[in-house]
Design a protein around this motif. Structure first.
Motif, PDB file in Angstrom:
ATOM      1  N   THR A 163       0.812  -1.219   0.000  1.00 28.13           N
ATOM      2  CA  THR A 163       0.000   0.000   0.000  1.00 28.13           C
ATOM      3  C   THR A 163       0.846   1.269   0.000  1.00 28.13           C
ATOM      4  O   THR A 163       0.306   2.362  -0.150  1.00 28.13           O
ATOM      5  CB  THR A 163      -0.936   0.024   1.224  1.00 28.13           C
ATOM      6  N   ARG A 164       2.153   1.131   0.157  1.00 27.89           N
ATOM      7  CA  ARG A 164       3.025   2.320   0.163  1.00 27.89           C
ATOM      8  C   ARG A 164       3.975   2.340  -1.018  1.00 27.89           C
ATOM      9  O   ARG A 164       4.102   3.342  -1.704  1.00 27.89           O
ATOM     10  CB  ARG A 164       3.776   2.390   1.501  1.00 27.89           C
ATOM     11  N   GLY A 165       4.663   1.246  -1.261  1.00 26.22           N
ATOM     12  CA  GLY A 165       5.484   1.148  -2.455  1.00 26.22           C
ATOM     13  C   GLY A 165       6.845   1.812  -2.336  1.00 26.22           C
ATOM     14  O   GLY A 165       7.205   2.426  -1.331  1.00 26.22           O
ATOM     15  N   ARG A 166       7.609   1.703  -3.423  1.00 25.37           N
ATOM     16  CA  ARG A 166       9.011   2.124  -3.407  1.00 25.37           C
ATOM     17  C   ARG A 166       9.190   3.638  -3.360  1.00 25.37           C
ATOM     18  O   ARG A 166      10.269   4.122  -3.027  1.00 25.37           O
ATOM     19  CB  ARG A 166       9.755   1.515  -4.602  1.00 25.37           C
ATOM     20  N   PHE A 167       8.151   4.395  -3.684  1.00 28.57           N
ATOM     21  CA  PHE A 167       8.300   5.855  -3.654  1.00 28.57           C
ATOM     22  C   PHE A 167       8.045   6.421  -2.255  1.00 28.57           C
ATOM     23  O   PHE A 167       8.269   7.603  -2.021  1.00 28.57           O
ATOM     24  CB  PHE A 167       7.369   6.500  -4.681  1.00 28.57           C
ATOM     25  N   VAL A 168       7.574   5.580  -1.351  1.00 31.53           N
ATOM     26  CA  VAL A 168       7.340   6.010   0.028  1.00 31.53           C
ATOM     27  C   VAL A 168       8.364   5.385   0.971  1.00 31.53           C
ATOM     28  O   VAL A 168       8.872   6.041   1.880  1.00 31.53           O
ATOM     29  CB  VAL A 168       5.910   5.631   0.482  1.00 31.53           C
ATOM     30  N   ILE A 169       8.688   4.112   0.754  1.00 26.43           N
ATOM     31  CA  ILE A 169       9.576   3.379   1.657  1.00 26.43           C
ATOM     32  C   ILE A 169      10.958   3.252   1.026  1.00 26.43           C
ATOM     33  O   ILE A 169      11.104   2.726  -0.080  1.00 26.43           O
ATOM     34  CB  ILE A 169       9.004   1.988   1.964  1.00 26.43           C
ATOM     35  N   SER A 170      11.968   3.714   1.733  1.00 24.73           N
ATOM     36  CA  SER A 170      13.340   3.705   1.227  1.00 24.73           C
ATOM     37  C   SER A 170      14.002   2.350   1.416  1.00 24.73           C
ATOM     38  O   SER A 170      13.528   1.503   2.176  1.00 24.73           O
ATOM     39  CB  SER A 170      14.167   4.766   1.961  1.00 24.73           C
ATOM     40  N   THR A 171      15.141   2.160   0.750  1.00 24.56           N
ATOM     41  CA  THR A 171      15.936   0.956   0.945  1.00 24.56           C
ATOM     42  C   THR A 171      16.357   0.823   2.399  1.00 24.56           C
ATOM     43  O   THR A 171      16.376  -0.275   2.961  1.00 24.56           O
ATOM     44  CB  THR A 171      17.184   0.996   0.038  1.00 24.56           C
ATOM     45  N   GLY A 172      16.680   1.952   3.020  1.00 26.27           N
ATOM     46  CA  GLY A 172      17.075   1.920   4.424  1.00 26.27           C
ATOM     47  C   GLY A 172      15.973   1.374   5.313  1.00 26.27           C
ATOM     48  O   GLY A 172      16.236   0.589   6.230  1.00 26.27           O
TER      49      GLY A 172
END
Length: 457
Positions: free
Chosen positions: A263-272
């Motif tokens: 529901t958040r995806g890569r543009f919200v959740i960083s690799t860190g």
């Protein structure tokens, strides 16, 4: 106890009276039960609530002993009326003298996998075949039940397809009803199925265990499970025994990791952040590893996220016994190690295999593993040496860890302790170089150097 750190929700028993409290302190008598709410003014002082009066105030840890975990009598049964594999004539003899509504349940000898409900009515015993169809139980192909407990509860209130309501269980010799013995184990009441509520001032979640065998096995393990305390394990607060087994845990407000990522995806959740989730899970599993406990169903769906964004392992006490141990179809094939699928050899190293799949789920932002492959294809191709490719933009060191987790030989897989050390290094590097994880740039080469072989051996 004076030197021990007490966590929220811990129940303590007073060792002596404290009848003349100072301002802000809590009054109590010897033997009273108090619940820790938070740390107080000093190292050995805590804010607590009196379980009987509901009053709150400061207490001294030196005058308390921690209440022991729930102790479960091994003779307690969630299904005392279940007699296992006995014949029809044996069931009839156990139900003598026959009374209307006297009943027991046995395994079907003629139809393995099914059950038989034996009920006394009009001076005779009637045998009803309970068929196992589409993962549910039924007597008449009209009314379906998740488990035997649900079926008995229904027919205790409604006659339905049988001759009489079930009025009196015939307990198996040597067993006692857990429902009668432990009904008030947790002070949490609601007449309906409950998923969220309040317990001693804390938001909690309540989960009903639908599988009879798993519920009984979990009940027997309750003493162990309530002793497990780790910041990355969902905390078991207790159980409710009422028409089956319900477990009460801390509430994880942000749901499971799969849905959180999707529901958040890569543009919200960083690799860190992904790495920190991976580290959270690894630390929880390293703790279970240190206790020599095997999860058996480690997957992102069984990782829950707290309101503060901390990932915690859940359902770690629910998979020791499968509903039908011989039914391999019930195993989560895409997450289960080859040796566990073929020979039912579960171990910490089979959990490590599952952790590798969980890493893939995490760094693909919640995608289903082995996309576009059937369960049958997965079993065949993995046995032949196939391993999933790295998710898009996955750091090379993380993919190396996945591959290490998927070694065919269990002994070659890293321990959770080794995995934790490697992920911690990656987290430290990202913390010290936050600008290097921008999504618009390629993954930095520093991640290739940190633990580049990923074998953990």
């Amino acid at each position: 106890m004076a030197t021990k750190c007490l966590v929220f929700g811990t129940q303590c028993v007073a060792k002596s009276d404290h009848s003349q409290p100072k301002t802000g302190e809590l009054a109590y008598r010897k033997g009273d039960i108090l619940t820790i709410m938070r740390t107080g003014t000093g190292k050995e002082h805590y804010k607590a609530r009196h379980n009987t009066t509901g009053e709150e105030g400061l207490i001294s840890a030196t005058n308390m002993r921690e209440r022991e975990a729930i102790r479960v009598d091994p003779s307690l049964s969630l299904m005392p009326w279940f007699h296992g594999k006995i014949s029809g004539p044996e069931a009839v003899s156990k139900l003598r003298p026959v009374e209307d509504g006297l009943f027991l349940v046995r395994e079907s000898i003629r139809h393995p996998g099914d059950y038989v409900l034996c009920v006394g009515y009009s001076s005779q015993v009637i045998h009803y075949r309970v068929m196992y169809q589409h993962s549910k139980l039924t007597i008449d192909n009209t009314q379906y039940f998740y488990n035997l407990i649900d079926m008995i509860e229904f027919h205790s209130k409604h006659k339905g397809a049988i001759a009489t309501k079930l009025l009196k269980p015939k307990d198996k010799e040597g067993t006692k009803s857990a429902e009668l013995e432990l009904f008030n184990l947790v002070l949490f009441c609601c007449p309906l199925a409950v998923f969220e509520g309040d317990y001693i001032g804390q938001k909690v979640a309540v989960k009903n265990i639908k599988c009879d065998v798993t519920a009984q096995a979990f009940l027997e393990e309750t003493t162990v499970m309530t002793k497990l305390q780790h910041k990355n394990l969902v905390r078991l607060l207790g159980v409710i025994v009422d028409n089956g087994l319900h477990i009460v845990t801390e509430l994880m407000a942000k749901g499971n990791l799969v849905n959180f990522l999707r529901t958040r995806g890569r543009f919200v959740i960083s690799t860190g952040q992904l790495l920190r989730f991976a580290l959270d899970v690894c630390e929880g599993m390293e703790y279970l590893e240190s206790k020599r406990l095997v999860h058996r169903d480690l997957a992102a769906r069984n990782i829950l996220v707290s309101n503060e964004g901390v990932a915690k392992v859940s359902d770690f006490g629910l998979t020791k016994v499968d509903c039908k141990a011989s039914d391999n179809a019930k195993l989560p094939v895409k997450w289960t190690a080859p040796e566990a699928l073929k020979k039912e050899k579960f171990s910490t190293r089979s959990d490590v295999w599952s952790y590798g799949v969980l890493l893939w789920e995490t760094f693909s932002y919640g995608r289903q593993p082995y996309p576009k492959m059937s369960v049958k294809e997965v079993k065949e191709r993995v046995e032949q040496g196939y391993r999933m490719e790295a998710p898009e933009e996955c750091p090379p060191t993380v993919y190396a860890l996945m591959r290490g987790c998927w070694e065919a030989e269990p002994k070659k897989r890293p321990s959770f302790h080794k995995l934790q050390e490697k992920i911690e290094r990656d987290c430290l590097e990202i913390d010290s170089n936050p600008g290097q994880v921008a999504r618009s740039e390629p993954e930095p080469t520093r991640l290739v150097r940190a633990g580049s072989n990923g074998s953990g051996s």
